[in-house]
Design a protein around this motif. Structure first.
Motif: not given
Length: 516
Positions: A7, A11, A314-315, A317-322, A325
């Motif tokens: 990612d 990016r 972005k979607a 990255i957000d999913a992978q950030s979740v 976490d």
């Protein structure tokens, strides 16, 4: 620090591409505005070559003019080439060379591997300069191509399809200026812009009055916006084409450009049919010979595809950030359970020690319990503070010693450590070595315990001093199981050569060499 994820690589690549496109767009717009005041075509062509070289990240660019009588292309203007080549160096105008192909076929062409090309020969001029990559676009005249605009590179990244848009934009401006200058010579009536050349632009181009009313809309723009004709919008205020949330920015752009300053922004504006589009917009002044602003030129580039790619990224990255976490929470839960388990083992050992009848067994169980407690403390400090491959151990050791001080009552413990870079995998061994030495000082020594950590000859030295009268002559030979000193020797990285007792010191002093 972790290796770069896919990612991050994607990016970074998108960001680099975005930056390149923005730079090229800015250069093209500024060159277009400057061309409106140009009076010398050769001078403008040299400027164009400098702009192309900057936008393409190369040192070589040139304008090749077609000489019909000789049937060849001559290097008329350029940057990066020897002055003796300007106006004299020639290339073939046939389709077996990249420039000749662009001229004959009236089509742009990219060649990123000239030395390996089967379809093209490498012109002698390019061989002399070690050129490996070339990108050519035709400079379209009113009847037939008047020449070729070329960028060349001996090294660096490959040219890409989006570079053609930038190059063709510059070539169109050259053609537009040539047409305008020729018209001025014939008619002695200066024209502020050429509609035929603006219609050849791949971007949406508009000419508006200083108060924001539309005077011209090129064919590409009408098509991109889904407008039937110029009559549908001519005379209307430009900001009326924009949705309410974008109008304030559009009005600000008109005001700034009318005062002589270029203005750039990115915003959403749907087509006439309601199709969503995102635009990179530059508004710049068109000045007359007295440097007064007469009209404004608006160049809008459709960036919808880039916008959608950024939204998808972005979607992702957000999913992978979740996910990261969630993984972090699971790791923290695991660490918490390990710590609780170690404390449970410590409690069980202490309980067993309390009911033991033999003093030797009691001492050994208490020692084992203390070591388990040390492991628990080291473990907790590591997972709370360890987030890089290289760490400064001072805070880690300070917190660890604080734990030991609380476990052993009111004895004072002090740390004196200079900044050190310790590999992450060596932090735990450092904690175990320090803990073992400090626990020994707390159990068998007296008074304040001072720990010093310093670099020496490429390794570290851990020194522990207490106020006792020194060590027995046999120390560090074990008086019991000897497990503590064996652990210290093993974790230090120096084995039997790790430990030195300073018998010349007035108080108990021990040094341990530690491999970083």
């Amino acid at each position: 620090m972790q290796d770069r994820s896919s990612d991050e690589i994607i990016r970074s690549a998108l960001q680099a591409s975005h930056t390149r496109l923005r730079r090229q767009h800015e250069l093209c717009v500024q060159f277009g505005v400057n061309s409106l005041q140009a009076t010398n075509l050769l001078h403008l062509q040299t400027q164009a070559c400098a702009v192309v070289a900057k936008g393409m990240g190369t040192a070589y660019a040139k304008v090749l003019k077609y000489q019909k009588a000789e049937g060849r292309l001559v290097l008329e203007s350029g940057v990066g080439w020897a002055p003796t080549d300007i106006g004299t160096a020639t290339l073939g105008a046939d389709d077996s060379s990249p420039a000749g192909y662009a001229h004959m076929m009236d089509r742009p062409v990219i060649s990123n591997h000239l030395g390996q090309e089967l379809r093209f020969r490498t012109p002698e001029l390019l061989k002399r300069y070690g050129i490996e990559r070339a990108i050519n676009v035709p400079i379209r005249g009113t009847g037939s191509p008047m020449g070729v605009l070329e960028a060349d590179s001996p090294d660096g990244d490959d040219f890409i399809e989006t570079d053609l848009v930038f190059m063709q934009g510059i070539a169109n401006i050259i053609a537009m200026t040539a047409e305008r200058l020729a018209f001025q010579v014939e008619q002695q009536d200066p024209a502020p812009y050429s509609e035929s050349v603006l219609n050849a632009s791949p971007d949406c181009v508009k000419i508006i009055s200083t108060d924001g009313r539309i005077e011209f809309f090129n064919e590409t723009g009408l098509c991109q916006m889904g407008l039937p004709s110029l009559d549908a919008v001519k005379g209307n205020r430009w900001e009326t084409l924009w949705p309410e949330q974008s109008k304030a920015q559009v009005e600000q752009a008109i005001r700034d450009a009318a005062q002589g300053h270029a203005y750039r922004f990115e915003s959403f504006c749907p087509t006439a049919a309601g199709e969503p589009r995102w635009w990179d917009v530059t508004v710049a002044p068109i000045k007359n010979s007295e440097q007064q602003v007469e009209k404004l030129i608006v160049v809008s580039r459709d960036i919808s595809e880039r916008y959608h790619q950024e939204v998808k990224l972005k979607a992702l990255i957000d999913a992978q950030s979740v996910q990261i976490d969630q993984n972090q929470l699971m790791i923290e839960e695991i660490h918490h359970r390990v710590k609780n388990s170690l404390h449970l083992v410590n409690a069980m050992l202490m309980l067993q020690a309390n009911i033991a009848t033999e003093e030797v067994v009691k001492v050994q169980l208490q020692t084992a319990a203390n070591r388990v407690l040390t492991v628990a403390s080291v473990h907790e400090r590591l997972y709370r503070s360890l987030d890089t491959k290289i760490s400064d151990p001072r805070e880690f050791l300070q917190l660890l010693l604080q734990d030991l001080g609380e476990a052993f009552g009111d004895r004072e413990i002090a740390l004196q450590a200079e900044p050190l870079a310790v590999a992450a995998e060596r932090l735990a061994p450092l904690g175990f070595v320090t803990s073992e030495l400090v626990i020994n000082a707390l159990k068998y020594g007296k008074g304040k315990v001072t720990i010093t950590l310093a670099r020496q000859d490429g390794h570290a030295v851990v020194t522990v001093v207490d106020q006792g009268d020194g060590f027995p002559d046999s120390y560090p030979k074990p008086s019991g199981t000897g497990l503590g000193m064996r652990l210290v020797k093993s974790y230090s990285g120096f084995g039997s050569e790790a430990i030195t007792v300073d018998r010349s010191a007035p108080t108990s002093t021990i040094h341990v060499r530690f491999r970083l």
